[in-house]
Design an enzyme around this catalytic site. Structure first.
Site, mmCIF file in Angstrom:
data_model
loop_
_atom_site.group_PDB
_atom_site.id
_atom_site.type_symbol
_atom_site.label_atom_id
_atom_site.label_comp_id
_atom_site.label_asym_id
_atom_site.label_seq_id
_atom_site.Cartn_x
_atom_site.Cartn_y
_atom_site.Cartn_z
ATOM 1 N N HIS A 59 0.857 -1.185 0.000
ATOM 2 C CA HIS A 59 0.000 0.000 0.000
ATOM 3 C C HIS A 59 0.896 1.239 0.000
ATOM 4 C CE1 HIS A 59 -3.036 2.778 2.158
ATOM 5 N NE2 HIS A 59 -3.283 2.760 0.854
ATOM 6 N N CYS A 67 -0.329 0.305 9.592
ATOM 7 C CA CYS A 67 -0.633 1.649 9.095
ATOM 8 C C CYS A 67 -2.095 1.816 8.690
ATOM 9 C CB CYS A 67 0.312 2.023 7.969
ATOM 10 S SG CYS A 67 1.991 2.287 8.593
ATOM 11 N N HIS A 68 -2.593 0.918 7.844
ATOM 12 C CA HIS A 68 -3.989 1.033 7.418
ATOM 13 C C HIS A 68 -4.693 -0.309 7.390
ATOM 14 C CE1 HIS A 68 -1.311 3.986 5.398
ATOM 15 N NE2 HIS A 68 -2.160 4.843 5.932
ATOM 16 N N GLY A 69 -4.117 -1.283 8.079
ATOM 17 C CA GLY A 69 -4.822 -2.539 8.280
ATOM 18 C C GLY A 69 -4.791 -3.565 7.161
ATOM 19 N N PRO A 71 -6.267 -2.193 2.195
ATOM 20 C CA PRO A 71 -6.048 -1.356 1.007
ATOM 21 C C PRO A 71 -4.872 -1.749 0.122
ATOM 22 C CG PRO A 71 -5.271 -0.221 2.974
ATOM 23 C CD PRO A 71 -5.930 -1.493 3.448
#
Ligand code: FES
Length: 128
Positions: A73, A92-94, A107
């Site tokens: 990502h 960071c964003h899963g 993501p």
């Protein structure tokens, strides 16, 4: 660009070592039989970046998974042992990767990258 040699005897079964290669982290993981079985079982699951587990390792060396240590990502370094697929979790964003380093959720668009490498012997690999 520089290649590097790595001594696999430094990595016990079920462990991984992070090495720096071309300025970036690379995970060298000695997978357990259970990790391999879990990855193979999911070979035909619905995935964003479909790949069989066998295509991500060398023939007869399925215990050794060597993948880039940056989330596809935005490049954070995922940690092993998080996420519901038994592999890596990116804080960071899963994004969630499985035990083959394939993206399963979140993501990130692509699997953790398998670099070019070759076995020089049973215990030594040349990366790059
Ligand atoms: Fe890993 Fe965004 S950088 S989920």
């Amino acid at each position: 660009l520089a290649s590097t040699e790595f001594d696999l005897t430094k990595v016990a079964e079920g462990q991984q070592v992070t090495i720096k290669w071309r300025g970036k982290p690379l995970f060298v993981r000695n997978r357990t039989k259970a990790e391999i079985a879990k990855a193979v079982k999911d070979d035909h699951a619905d995935m964003k970046d479909p790949a069989t587990d066998a295509s991500r390792v060398k023939p007869g060396k399925a215990q050794w998974l060597i993948v880039g240590g940056n989330c596809t990502h935005l490049g954070c370094v995922p940690t092993f042992g998080g996420g519901e697929y038994g592999g890596w979790f990116c804080p960071c964003h899963g994004s969630v990767y499985d035990t083959s380093g394939r993206i399963r959720k979140g993501p990130a668009p692509k699997n953790l990258v398998v670099p070019d490498y070759a076995f020089l012997s049973d215990t030594k690999v040349k990366i790059g």
